[in-house]
Write an enzyme that holds these catalytic residues in place. Structure first.
Site, mmCIF file in Angstrom:
data_model
loop_
_atom_site.group_PDB
_atom_site.id
_atom_site.type_symbol
_atom_site.label_atom_id
_atom_site.label_comp_id
_atom_site.label_asym_id
_atom_site.label_seq_id
_atom_site.Cartn_x
_atom_site.Cartn_y
_atom_site.Cartn_z
ATOM 1 C CG HIS A 112 0.496 7.269 2.386
ATOM 2 N ND1 HIS A 112 0.597 6.128 1.616
ATOM 3 C CD2 HIS A 112 1.763 7.770 2.472
ATOM 4 C CE1 HIS A 112 1.855 5.944 1.258
ATOM 5 N NE2 HIS A 112 2.581 6.931 1.760
ATOM 6 C CD GLU A 113 2.550 11.165 4.667
ATOM 7 O OE1 GLU A 113 3.469 10.796 5.415
ATOM 8 O OE2 GLU A 113 2.656 11.192 3.425
ATOM 9 C CG HIS A 123 4.777 6.539 6.291
ATOM 10 N ND1 HIS A 123 5.372 5.405 5.793
ATOM 11 C CD2 HIS A 123 4.327 7.227 5.202
ATOM 12 C CE1 HIS A 123 5.290 5.399 4.472
ATOM 13 N NE2 HIS A 123 4.650 6.488 4.091
#
Length: 364
Positions: free
Chosen positions: A17-18, A21
């Protein structure tokens, strides 16, 4: 080591997820000054040319930091490569990239599940009644159904060996409150015709039975060409199921709130899978990854969806909301989310049978 395996799965999903980004920002030339897996004290860190990479003590979380919010940053406030100075579309790509990364990763996990581990199938057709639950509904008990009975068909729909037949039967029952369902039931060598009328519950029809596959479950890998279609079908099914679950949480909060799982419960479920059914770890990880994506896209403060909502308002107004309003909303949302997380952790920790058993699982 089963608990460690479950924690590792969650840590990988958060990392994905990170990374979504991070990659979305760096690929657009946007400044990123911190990338951290976990929260709390720093266990390891590395200072790159622009970004500090860190691993922290508590792996069930993470964040990507931008110099926009760093008062000690040497980058001028009007730098065009600060996130806040980018067009709305660029910022929306960065904010939504974590959700997109989780969804893509979930699909890849499902491909691995069906292509290498295999699709679970029961050795015999039908759906087995594992137990009766008269405290939920006495319909099945009053109709004479018994544990060990095998439901072969419902309203002339025959059930095969796929594990999805369980969900198909549940849907028939849930969608038929107050309506007659004709069941064909196998009990040993007998074939019985049983009529049930599901009791109306807030979540749909119920007859008070626990279901299981009929016979031993075996996994059979599929060809690569078929894996893409089967993986896509499973992906769609889980996404729809997840949104339905959140929908029920909104429309029927009283009955579904108790089913909400926090990190302790998720790790406990993952540990049981790792210990008893390692072949399902891909599916478990895909399920959690999709849930993580759906949760983050909800338009709630402190989540990705909340930040996207601010961008939408900015696009409609032609200018962003005042910083004090945004910060107030985000801080309130963060406090509420932290409060919910702490509540779930405390509740689930007290529900564990004994702390000794939990610690022992670390070394199994």
């Amino acid at each position: 080591m089963s608990v460690l395996a479950a924690i590792a799965v969650l840590a990988v999903l958060i990392l994905v997820h990170e990374l979504g980004h991070f990659v979305a920002a760096r690929s657009q030339g946007i400044h990123v000054n911190r990338f951290s897996l976990g929260f709390g004290p720093v266990l390891w860190k590395y200072q790159g040319a622009e970004t500090e990479y860190a691993i922290r003590a508590f792996p069930l979380g993470g964040f990507v930091g931008f110099p926009d919010d760093d008062p000690d940053s040497d980058i001028p406030p009007n730098d065009p490569n600060l996130l806040r100075n980018r067009p709305i579309l660029d910022r929306a790509i960065v904010i939504s990239a974590g959700v997109i990364a989780n969804l893509i990763f979930a699909y890849m996990l499902l491909l691995a599940q069906v292509g290498f581990v295999g699709i679970g199938q029961a050795s015999q057709p039908g759906v087995s009644i594992q137990q009766l639950a008269p405290e939920v509904s006495a319909v099945a008990t009053n109709a004479g159904l018994k544990p060990g009975d095998v439901i072969l068909s419902a309203n002339q729909k025959e059930f095969g060996t796929s594990l999805q037949e369980i969900e198909a039967l549940r849907d028939i029952i849930k969608n038929s409150p107050g309506k007659s369902i004709q069941l064909t039931v196998a009990r040993g060598d007998e074939r019985l015709s049983v009529n049930v009328i599901p009791e109306a519950k807030p979540a749909g029809g119920s007859i008070g039975i626990g279901l299981a596959p009929n016979g031993k479950v075996e996994r059979r890998p599929v060809s690569l060409s078929k894996a893409f279609s089967v993986g896509a079908s499973e992906f769609q099914r889980i996404v729809v199921m997840t949104f339905k679950g959140f929908g029920q949480l909104v429309t029927n909060f009283g009955e579904t709130a108790s089913q909400v799982a926090g990190p302790i419960k998720i790790v406990e479920i993952g540990a049981n899978i790792a210990q008893n059914d390692t072949g399902s770890l891909f599916f478990f990880a895909a399920l959690i990854s999709i849930n993580l994506a759906v949760i983050n896209i909800l338009p709630l403060p402190a989540l990705d969806g909340g930040q996207l909502a601010f961008l939408l308002i900015e696009g409609l107004r032609g200018k962003p909301l005042p910083n004090r309003i945004q910060e107030g909303v985000m801080q309130t949302g963060l406090v509420l989310l932290l409060g919910l997380g702490i509540f779930l952790i405390v509740k689930e920790t007290t529900q564990l049978t004994t702390q000794l058993e939990w610690v022992q699982k670390l070394f199994q």
